[in-house]
Every structure is written in structure tokens, then in C-alpha cells.
Design an enzyme around this catalytic site. Structure first.
Site: not given
Length: 237
Positions: A15, A17, A32, A62, A64, A126, A183, A190, A202
């Protein structure tokens, strides 16, 4: 770091950008672009720390609601990174997975995503899951529909549905639940991301904007995680 103390699965809500670009007076697409570079740093940090699973919230259902121009820029950037960075991911031993509704980006891009998944399927260093057009409530509703169809078909009795069975119908059925959800940007929610899976994760919220996210930020989040005592409802020993 002892392997048993590390989180096995780290999930990240990327979160900031737009705020990064606004603060610098540049177009949002530049934020971005810089966010795409932060993704590369995050993947490298996960590999260096021995993390097995990394899930990145790249585009929510969301999102969109944003302008057509921004969505077009984002889609173009994702296609660019997919075409020009996939070889690097493959060489790093990264397996790419897509969750969400990628078909909403169009058939051509969706085919590219599926080819990338297939190309990296054998990698084991990974597992990188990208959440594209993803919403956790929609995923949960989808799991309910799958089980409801089995009940209607007579192959499943309602009383046999339990938490494990419900989880097995989620898009994340083949990866463990996240141990750590972080975040960036200072927001503390969330935002419809892995709600079922994060029941015992966590949570760590960082003030850094995503384009500025560094390997050091990743390492500090891991250190904070390791200082916490995870009891899963039990009492400390």
C-alpha cells in the site's frame, strides 16, 4: 536465525503507491513503477531469509473502482514485469501462483499468467502467490458454493463440513496459512485480504510507503515477528 523461529508464510498488503507519487508531484503510474521495484526487493529478501511462501496483494477486487487510465497503466506494468522479470524469478527458483479473478484482466493477459504459472511450476525455493482482482469475502463465498454443489450432487453430507473441508475449497488450499501479515503505508486494516487464512497470523503495520519498502524493512518485520509469542489460544509456558 533458527529456521523453526522464522515465519513459513509471509503475506504483504502493498500500500502507498499513490501517496508516494502524490507526495512527489509525479503521475500515479510512476508510483506503481517504483512499487514494482519494491516487489523485486521483497522477493529477494524473502529468499535471503529462507521464507518458503510469499503472498502479495497486487490488485484487490475493490481496485476496479479506480479510473480506467490507472487500471490500464497497472495492467500494462504487470504485463511488463511478467514478460521481463519471469526469467529472473525462474532462475531464483520461484514458483508463481495466481489467486483471485485474473480473467477480469482479459483473456490475453490471463493466458500469459497461466503460462508463467506452468513455466515455474517445478520451482521449490519460494512459492510466490500474486493476488490479482482478489477479495477474501468473494473467495469465502466461492468455497461455500463449491461445498453446496457437492451437497446438491449428493457427494457430501452437510454434517461432514468442517473447517478443514471448508479451507480445502479455498484458492489457497495448497499453501499453509500465513504466519505473518504485514501492511505498508501506516494503514492498520486487512482490507479484505486472506480473512479466513489470517485467523492466527501475526499482524505488523509499517509506516513506510510501498515504493520505499526495502530489504531492511523486511528484515525488521521478521525480527518483530520473532519476538512475539504465538500461543494460538493457549497459555504461555
Amino acid at each position: 536465525m533458527p529456521p523453526e523461529a522464522l515465519p513459513r508464510h509471509v503475506a504483504v498488503i502493498m500500500d502507498g503507491n499513490g501517496r508516494w507519487a502524490q507526495a512527489r508531484g509525479v503521475p500515479v503510474v510512476q508510483g506503481h513503477r517504483e512499487g514494482g521495484e519494491a516487489v523485486q526487493r521483497c522477493v529477494r529478501a524473502a529468499i535471503e531469509h529462507g521464507i518458503t511462501y510469499l503472498t502479495l496483494y497486487a490488485f484487490s477486487s475493490e481496485n476496479w473502482r479506480r479510473s480506467g487510465e490507472e487500471i490500464s497503466d497497472l495492467t500494462g506494468l504487470m504485463q511488463f514485469y511478467l514478460r521481463h522479470r519471469l526469467k529472473e524469478l525462474d532462475e531464483q527458483g520461484v514458483r508463481l501462483r495466481i489467486i483471485g479473478e485474473p480473467e477480469r484482466f482479459g483473456a490475453s493477459f490471463c493466458r500469459e499468467l497461466r503460462r508463467a504459472e506452468e513455466k515455474t511450476r517445478g520451482n521449490t525455493r519460494l512459492v510466490l502467490s500474486l493476488a490479482l482482482s482478489y477479495g477474501s469475502r468473494a473467495e469465502i463465498a466461492g468455497s461455500a458454493r463449491i461445498l453446496a454443489e457437492r451437497v446438491r450432487a449428493g457427494t457430501l453430507a452437510p454434517q461432514d463440513i468442517d473447517e478443514d473441508m471448508f479451507a480445502s475449497a479455498l484458492q489457497t488450499h495448497d499453501v499453509p496459512d500465513p504466519d505473518l501479515v504485514m501492511r505498508t503505508s501506516g494503514e492498520s486494516r486487512l482490507s479484505n485480504f486472506l480473512l479466513w487464512q489470517s485467523a492466527y497470523a501475526e499482524l505488523i503495520f509499517l509506516d513506510v510507503l510501498w515504493p520505499d519498502f526495502s530489504e531492511k524493512d523486511f528484515a525488521e518485520a521478521i525480527q518483530r515477528y520473532m519476538r512475539r509469542q504465538r500461543r494460538f489460544g493457549g497459555r504461555p509456558e
